[in-house]
Design a protein around this motif. Structure first.
Motif, PDB file in Angstrom:
ATOM      1  N   PRO A  35       4.595  12.052   8.899  1.00  0.00           N
ATOM      2  CA  PRO A  35       4.022  10.703   8.761  1.00  0.00           C
ATOM      3  C   PRO A  35       4.569   9.992   7.527  1.00  0.00           C
ATOM      4  O   PRO A  35       4.974  10.629   6.557  1.00  0.00           O
ATOM      5  CB  PRO A  35       2.523  10.967   8.617  1.00  0.00           C
ATOM      6  CG  PRO A  35       2.427  12.344   8.062  1.00  0.00           C
ATOM      7  CD  PRO A  35       3.619  13.092   8.613  1.00  0.00           C
ATOM      8  N   ALA A  36       4.588   8.701   7.577  1.00  0.00           N
ATOM      9  CA  ALA A  36       5.039   7.916   6.433  1.00  0.00           C
ATOM     10  C   ALA A  36       3.990   8.062   5.313  1.00  0.00           C
ATOM     11  O   ALA A  36       2.817   8.202   5.593  1.00  0.00           O
ATOM     12  CB  ALA A  36       5.185   6.446   6.827  1.00  0.00           C
ATOM     13  N   PRO A  37       4.441   8.051   4.046  1.00  0.00           N
ATOM     14  CA  PRO A  37       3.475   8.163   2.958  1.00  0.00           C
ATOM     15  C   PRO A  37       2.502   6.975   2.963  1.00  0.00           C
ATOM     16  O   PRO A  37       2.875   5.851   3.283  1.00  0.00           O
ATOM     17  CB  PRO A  37       4.321   8.162   1.702  1.00  0.00           C
ATOM     18  CG  PRO A  37       5.690   7.737   2.118  1.00  0.00           C
ATOM     19  CD  PRO A  37       5.791   7.916   3.592  1.00  0.00           C
ATOM     20  N   ALA A  38       1.270   7.267   2.611  1.00  0.00           N
ATOM     21  CA  ALA A  38       0.239   6.217   2.579  1.00  0.00           C
ATOM     22  C   ALA A  38       0.505   5.261   1.435  1.00  0.00           C
ATOM     23  O   ALA A  38       0.945   5.645   0.364  1.00  0.00           O
ATOM     24  CB  ALA A  38      -1.149   6.860   2.435  1.00  0.00           C
ATOM     25  N   ALA A  39       0.220   4.001   1.668  1.00  0.00           N
ATOM     26  CA  ALA A  39       0.387   2.983   0.634  1.00  0.00           C
ATOM     27  C   ALA A  39      -0.744   3.148  -0.397  1.00  0.00           C
ATOM     28  O   ALA A  39      -1.864   3.514  -0.038  1.00  0.00           O
ATOM     29  CB  ALA A  39       0.343   1.597   1.247  1.00  0.00           C
ATOM     30  N   PRO A  40      -0.441   2.881  -1.678  1.00  0.00           N
ATOM     31  CA  PRO A  40      -1.500   2.998  -2.686  1.00  0.00           C
ATOM     32  C   PRO A  40      -2.562   1.942  -2.448  1.00  0.00           C
ATOM     33  O   PRO A  40      -2.285   0.852  -1.946  1.00  0.00           O
ATOM     34  CB  PRO A  40      -0.759   2.755  -4.006  1.00  0.00           C
ATOM     35  CG  PRO A  40       0.504   2.073  -3.633  1.00  0.00           C
ATOM     36  CD  PRO A  40       0.818   2.477  -2.234  1.00  0.00           C
ATOM     37  N   PRO A  41      -3.813   2.258  -2.795  1.00  0.00           N
ATOM     38  CA  PRO A  41      -4.886   1.281  -2.578  1.00  0.00           C
ATOM     39  C   PRO A  41      -4.690   0.039  -3.447  1.00  0.00           C
ATOM     40  O   PRO A  41      -4.222   0.127  -4.570  1.00  0.00           O
ATOM     41  CB  PRO A  41      -6.158   2.040  -2.971  1.00  0.00           C
ATOM     42  CG  PRO A  41      -5.695   3.181  -3.797  1.00  0.00           C
ATOM     43  CD  PRO A  41      -4.280   3.484  -3.399  1.00  0.00           C
ATOM     44  N   VAL A  42      -5.029  -1.094  -2.890  1.00  0.00           N
ATOM     45  CA  VAL A  42      -4.922  -2.354  -3.615  1.00  0.00           C
ATOM     46  C   VAL A  42      -6.219  -2.600  -4.367  1.00  0.00           C
ATOM     47  O   VAL A  42      -7.299  -2.527  -3.806  1.00  0.00           O
ATOM     48  CB  VAL A  42      -4.647  -3.522  -2.625  1.00  0.00           C
ATOM     49  CG1 VAL A  42      -4.561  -4.837  -3.353  1.00  0.00           C
ATOM     50  CG2 VAL A  42      -3.382  -3.250  -1.831  1.00  0.00           C
ATOM     51  N   ALA A  43      -6.096  -2.869  -5.667  1.00  0.00           N
ATOM     52  CA  ALA A  43      -7.297  -3.077  -6.476  1.00  0.00           C
ATOM     53  C   ALA A  43      -7.774  -4.500  -6.448  1.00  0.00           C
ATOM     54  O   ALA A  43      -7.146  -5.428  -6.167  1.00  0.00           O
ATOM     55  CB  ALA A  43      -7.020  -2.668  -7.914  1.00  0.00           C
TER      56      ALA A  43
END
Length: 81
Positions: free
Chosen positions: A73-81
């Motif tokens: 799977p593609a790496p998860a995007a970092p959460p947006v603050a």
């Protein structure tokens, strides 16, 4: 024909780099002579020897490049603050 069109396209790009002072005119001349030789070689070669499958029908992986498994799977995007 084809060789001249390819070389002209590359020369145009190199001219822009010289104008922006990214490379010198001497570097442009050197690069253009090397590229011209490669263009002639590429246009005159028969077939695509770099695409021939190896044993087992798999294409070779270029040195230094690691191919991830197709199922990873593609790496998860970092959460947006």
């Amino acid at each position: 024909g084809l060789e001249q069109a390819m070389t002209t396209s590359i020369k145009t790009r190199l001219d822009k780099l010289v104008a922006r002072k990214v490379i010198t005119a001497a570097q442009e001349k050197s690069l253009l002579s090397r590229v011209s030789a490669r263009v002639v070689q590429a246009v005159n070669q028969k077939g695509l020897p770099f695409m021939r499958p190896r044993f087992g029908g798999k294409l070779p992986t270029p040195p230094g490049l690691q191919m991830p498994p197709a199922y990873a799977p593609a790496p998860a995007a970092p959460p947006v603050a």
